[in-house]
Scaffold this motif. Structure first.
Motif, PDB file in Angstrom:
ATOM      1  N   ARG A  30       0.851  -1.189   0.000  1.00  0.00           N
ATOM      2  CA  ARG A  30       0.000   0.000   0.000  1.00  0.00           C
ATOM      3  C   ARG A  30       0.882   1.231   0.000  1.00  0.00           C
ATOM      4  O   ARG A  30       1.951   1.259   0.590  1.00  0.00           O
ATOM      5  N   SER A  58      -4.986  -0.680  -4.291  1.00  0.00           N
ATOM      6  CA  SER A  58      -4.323  -1.166  -3.082  1.00  0.00           C
ATOM      7  C   SER A  58      -5.149  -0.889  -1.820  1.00  0.00           C
ATOM      8  O   SER A  58      -4.958  -1.539  -0.804  1.00  0.00           O
ATOM      9  N   TYR A  59      -6.050   0.055  -1.897  1.00  0.00           N
ATOM     10  CA  TYR A  59      -6.900   0.371  -0.744  1.00  0.00           C
ATOM     11  C   TYR A  59      -8.235  -0.351  -0.795  1.00  0.00           C
ATOM     12  O   TYR A  59      -8.976  -0.357   0.174  1.00  0.00           O
ATOM     13  N   GLN A  63     -13.111   1.257   0.153  1.00  0.00           N
ATOM     14  CA  GLN A  63     -12.374   2.243   0.949  1.00  0.00           C
ATOM     15  C   GLN A  63     -11.973   3.440   0.098  1.00  0.00           C
ATOM     16  O   GLN A  63     -12.036   4.576   0.550  1.00  0.00           O
ATOM     17  N   TRP A  64     -11.529   3.168  -1.128  1.00  0.00           N
ATOM     18  CA  TRP A  64     -11.103   4.264  -1.998  1.00  0.00           C
ATOM     19  C   TRP A  64     -12.287   5.177  -2.319  1.00  0.00           C
ATOM     20  O   TRP A  64     -12.183   6.396  -2.249  1.00  0.00           O
TER      21      TRP A  64
END
Length: 91
Positions: A30, A58-59, A63-64
């Protein structure tokens, strides 16, 4: 050290190694915001694939999306935005 000859190339190679090795199978890479990412052979935060795809992925999609929506809600007029953030956060 900033300005070290060959540093961008080294960081690009290291970044590619980390992204390929720690791809979510047994560990996940991350981005840490205070560090350079998206290296090309000459600069950080310049590789459009890493900026537009790898960093958000990656998040995790949820979440992003939650994070970008929060930023937009807290800054509805884009006062704290810039061209780089617009590209990173997407439309």
């Amino acid at each position: 050290m900033p300005g070290t000859p060959g540093a961008a190339e080294f960081y690009r190679e290291l970044e590619r190694f980390c992204l390929a090795t720690f791809d979510g199978g047994h560990a996940l890479t991350r981005v840490e915001w205070s560090k350079g990412w998206g290296y090309t052979d000459t600069a950080a935060w310049a590789d459009p694939e890493v900026i537009g795809t790898v960093v958000p992925r990656s998040y995790g999609e949820g979440q992003w999306a939650e994070g970008t929506e929060l930023l937009r809600r807290l800054d509805p007029h884009g006062v704290f935005g810039n061209a780089f953030l617009d590209g990173l956060l997407g439309p």
